[in-house]
Design a protein around this motif. Structure first.
Motif, PDB file in Angstrom:
ATOM      1  N   UNK A   6     -10.801  33.438  51.507  1.00 34.67           N
ATOM      2  CA  UNK A   6     -12.164  33.751  51.086  1.00 34.67           C
ATOM      3  C   UNK A   6     -12.441  33.345  49.645  1.00 34.67           C
ATOM      4  N   UNK A   7     -11.486  32.695  48.994  1.00 32.57           N
ATOM      5  CA  UNK A   7     -11.694  32.299  47.596  1.00 32.57           C
ATOM      6  C   UNK A   7     -12.902  31.366  47.506  1.00 32.57           C
ATOM      7  N   UNK A   8     -13.747  31.601  46.512  1.00 31.02           N
ATOM      8  CA  UNK A   8     -14.926  30.757  46.309  1.00 31.02           C
ATOM      9  C   UNK A   8     -15.251  30.709  44.824  1.00 31.02           C
ATOM     10  N   UNK A   9     -15.898  29.614  44.413  1.00 32.87           N
ATOM     11  CA  UNK A   9     -16.327  29.481  43.025  1.00 32.87           C
ATOM     12  C   UNK A   9     -15.182  29.155  42.083  1.00 32.87           C
ATOM     13  N   UNK A  10     -15.417  29.393  40.807  1.00 31.89           N
ATOM     14  CA  UNK A  10     -14.426  29.227  39.739  1.00 31.89           C
ATOM     15  C   UNK A  10     -13.981  27.772  39.553  1.00 31.89           C
ATOM     16  N   UNK A  11     -14.778  26.808  40.023  1.00 32.93           N
ATOM     17  CA  UNK A  11     -14.353  25.413  39.897  1.00 32.93           C
ATOM     18  C   UNK A  11     -14.240  24.998  38.433  1.00 32.93           C
ATOM     19  N   UNK A  12     -15.177  25.440  37.613  1.00 29.96           N
ATOM     20  CA  UNK A  12     -15.119  25.088  36.193  1.00 29.96           C
ATOM     21  C   UNK A  12     -13.884  25.683  35.544  1.00 29.96           C
ATOM     22  N   UNK A  42     -20.231  33.243  47.079  1.00 31.72           N
ATOM     23  CA  UNK A  42     -19.246  34.151  47.678  1.00 31.72           C
ATOM     24  C   UNK A  42     -19.901  35.108  48.665  1.00 31.72           C
ATOM     25  N   UNK A  43     -20.977  35.768  48.254  1.00 36.26           N
ATOM     26  CA  UNK A  43     -21.623  36.756  49.118  1.00 36.26           C
ATOM     27  C   UNK A  43     -22.135  36.127  50.406  1.00 36.26           C
ATOM     28  N   UNK A  44     -22.766  34.975  50.297  1.00 31.42           N
ATOM     29  CA  UNK A  44     -23.319  34.337  51.490  1.00 31.42           C
ATOM     30  C   UNK A  44     -22.234  33.717  52.354  1.00 31.42           C
ATOM     31  N   UNK A  45     -21.078  33.419  51.744  1.00 32.02           N
ATOM     32  CA  UNK A  45     -19.960  32.920  52.538  1.00 32.02           C
ATOM     33  C   UNK A  45     -19.326  34.011  53.390  1.00 32.02           C
ATOM     34  N   UNK A  90     -18.007  42.481  44.385  1.00 27.72           N
ATOM     35  CA  UNK A  90     -18.649  41.616  45.376  1.00 27.72           C
ATOM     36  C   UNK A  90     -17.820  41.562  46.652  1.00 27.72           C
ATOM     37  N   UNK A  91     -16.501  41.495  46.506  1.00 27.51           N
ATOM     38  CA  UNK A  91     -15.621  41.451  47.682  1.00 27.51           C
ATOM     39  C   UNK A  91     -15.739  42.741  48.484  1.00 27.51           C
ATOM     40  N   UNK A  92     -15.776  43.875  47.795  1.00 28.99           N
ATOM     41  CA  UNK A  92     -15.916  45.144  48.499  1.00 28.99           C
ATOM     42  C   UNK A  92     -17.265  45.241  49.214  1.00 28.99           C
TER      43      UNK A  92
END
Length: 647
Positions: free
Chosen positions: A199-205, A352-355, A379-381
């Motif tokens: 479920x990891x998402x984002x943090x690309x930068x 993340x939320x929409x994923x 957000x994960x919770x």
């Protein structure tokens, strides 16, 4: 271009840096000149100027196409559009499967070479063909009926011609080891890392910056990711380990919360490498491992949840490998290069939320992310609770206000050791006995807003604060109170201010005892009243008002119910009107007027002043009929209470 060396500029997204270095390295081995930002540009250089110079001097631009390459607001857009506009040669290399619909229309018709899904020899062949495309062979082509291997090594004793990419490069460039093909089948020889978070998402930068920091150091300088609990430090380190696994021979994860256990974890790795001696003991085997790593490259050690730099420092490996530390503690000066990790950007929060809970639209996800302060754990919770059904989005919003600690204790958050409520409570409990002044300060500012709190506010009002233990005249009290909060990830400190996350504040407010609440509110009121910056009409004081106003509107304190705050609230309203923040001014004055009219009467001077400002703010918003009604009513009441001759 097959008979002479060329100059190439490599255009790529930050997440594809490993590919860029692999391509650049092999081009330089072939005798070409390569301009690659992470190799040739220095910190402080003018990015636009450097990019223009590189594009102007390049014989061709090699564009590494990927989904990330075409994301909005990347500099890659300027790079490829400049190349197309100047009719420079553009060599597209695809790093992942892409269709015509994935590309801008102007690039869709360009032929491109695929590097994805290939073994390294085949990828080198594809790179050679892309660079040398259009050239005729200098030797007879191999017989099609044979079974030559793609990218075979040159015949012994032969040397690749300048301007061609060799199938296998002979020696590394000076000062730079040969990079491995990203995404290749090569795996670390020794692997000791938990499974990847799907479920990891984002943090690309952040991942791109971390990779750059690890690669650009001339020696093995440990990198320390620090931030509050629940911000995703461990998750980012885990994703990095999996994403760049093919660039290492050894990857080993160490739970470093108990420093005494680090030698034990090192002994496990020493045993996997065949270095451990059964009778030597953990410390001796750990030292043997560190000595071994000092002479090797391509290793990655991750020390997760390390808290005390002094206890960790003796166990940091030296040499050309990489060490990554995660910690709540920001104080790593002299031990590691510290990098703060903040909450998600709003874009990452929505992704993340929409994923995880795909039923949310952008507006719903944006509202929830704002309520949760973009904290990844929260957000994960929330996504776990909502996605599993039984709790609607509206009910979740309501529970965040009415049952904060209860709802923040719920929800599956894969990869996190504890929910938000427990994370905050555990950290506070650890501090309570040893640093009661820190805990008292934390509870006090839980009544303020989540925006930065200026140190000077607390320094000036300290003698009036009854809930803070210790000597009120101690000039170092704030430093002594803030240091543990920073070390435990409960406060984000800056030289002149500090900040508490909104969810940390919410959990703490839920834990107030009845006898504490009144005293805390009295101290918070004194603090905000004393912080009044002065004349709200003077622009010189506006920076002070801009910092203070968000705390005056924090509804947890119920500021309109505090008599001592009425003058400061009215000054804040005046500042908001004069500085053009009309809507905020109307909201503040409407709330104040309603509260004061109920408790003090509509003719009280402060009620009338709030009505006056409410009328001005309403007029500035263009609601002239309503503004006239408010102003005329206020004027009538002032005449009745003060007389027609009052100035």
């Amino acid at each position: 271009m097959t008979d002479h060396a060329q100059q190439f500029f490599i255009s790529y997204a930050g997440t594809d840096r490993a590919w860029a270095e692999w391509v650049g390295w092999h081009l330089e081995q072939a005798g070409h000149r390569v301009i690659l930002d992470v190799w040739d540009w220095r910190t402080g250089d003018n990015l636009v100027q450097r990019m223009d110079e590189a594009l102007e001097g390049a014989d061709a631009v090699i564009a590494l196409f990927s989904t990330s390459y075409f994301e909005d607001e990347r500099w890659t857009t300027e790079e490829w559009t400049a190349a197309v506009a100047h009719r420079d040669r553009l060599i597209p290399l695809a790093l992942e499967p892409l269709t015509t619909s994935d590309l801008p229309r102007v690039l869709a018709a360009k032929l491109r070479k695929n590097l994805h899904g290939l073994e390294e020899a085949a990828a080198l062949t594809a790179l050679r063909e892309a660079v040398n495309s259009g050239s005729r062979p200098s030797a007879p082509p191999p017989f099609p009926g044979g079974i030559p291997s793609a990218g075979a090594l040159p015949t012994a004793g032969t040397v690749p011609t300048a301007g061609t990419v060799p199938a296998a490069a002979p020696v590394p460039a000076v000062g730079r080891s040969k990079p491995r093909l990203p995404g290749s089948v090569e795996e670390p020889r020794v692997w000791g890392v938990r499974r990847r978070n799907p479920d990891f998402a984002g943090r690309e930068t952040e991942i791109a910056r971390l990779r750059e920091s690890l690669l650009t150091e001339s020696k093995a300088v440990p990198q320390a990711l620090h931030g509050m609990g629940g911000v995703g430090k461990t998750q980012l380190a885990l994703e990095y380990a999996h994403r760049f696994a093919d660039q290492y021979d050894v990857v080993w994860w160490i739970d470093a919360e108990q420093p005494d256990e680090i030698p034990v974890h090192y002994t496990e790795l020493a045993n996997r490498l065949g270095l451990a001696k059964p009778d030597a003991g953990a410390e001796a085997n750990a030292r043997a491992l560190l000595s071994h790593l000092g002479t090797r490259e391509r290793w990655l050690l991750i020390l997760d949840n390390a808290e005390d730099p002094a206890q960790v420092e003796p166990w940091l490996a030296q040499g050309p490998g990489h060490t990554l530390i995660t910690s709540r503690n920001p104080n790593w000066a002299g031990t590691a290069r510290a990098t703060p990790l903040n909450v998600f950007t709003r874009t990452d929060s929505l992704t993340y939320l929409q994923g995880r809970a795909g039923s949310m639209d952008d507006e719903q996800a944006d509202t929830l992310a704002a309520d949760l302060g973009d904290l990844p754990l929260a957000l994960a919770q929330a996504a776990g609770v909502i996605a599993n059904g039984g709790v609607s989005l509206d009910l979740y919003h309501q529970l965040l206000v009415t049952n904060t600690t209860q709802i923040l204790a719920k929800g599956d958050a894969p990869g996190y050791p504890a929910p938000v409520a427990a994370t905050v409570t555990i950290a506070v409990d650890r501090l309570t006995d040893r640093h009661p002044d820190s805990v008292a300060l934390l509870r006090l500012v839980a009544l303020l807003g989540p925006e930065p709190i200026r140190n000077t506010w607390l320094e000036s009002v300290r003698p009036r604060l009854t809930t803070i233990p210790g000597a009120p005249d101690d000039p170092m009290w704030l430093h002594e109170a803030l240091s543990p909060l920073s070390r435990y990830g409960l406060a984000r400190t800056e030289p002149q201010s500090f900040q508490i996350h909104r969810l940390t504040q919410a959990v703490l407010r839920d834990q107030f005892l009845p006898d504490q609440s009144a005293a805390m509110r009295k101290d918070a009121t004194a603090l905000l009243s004393a912080a009044n910056p002065g004349d709200p009409q003077s622009p010189d004081n506006w920076p002070g008002w801009a910092a203070l106003t968000p705390h005056l509107t924090a509804h947890h304190l119920a500021p309109t119910e505090q008599p001592e705050l009425r003058p400061t609230l009215l000054d804040a309203a005046h500042y908001l009107i004069r500085s053009g923040q009309t809507r905020t001014a109307r909201d503040l004055t409407a709330t104040a007027h309603t509260a004061w009219a109920t408790t003090m009467g509509e003719d009280h001077p402060d009620t009338l002043t709030s009505a006056q400002f409410l009328g001005h703010a309403t007029a500035d918003l263009g609601e002239h009929a309503e503004a006239r009604r408010i102003i005329e009513d206020t004027l009538t009441r002032r005449r009745r209470t003060l007389g027609d001759d009052h100035p």
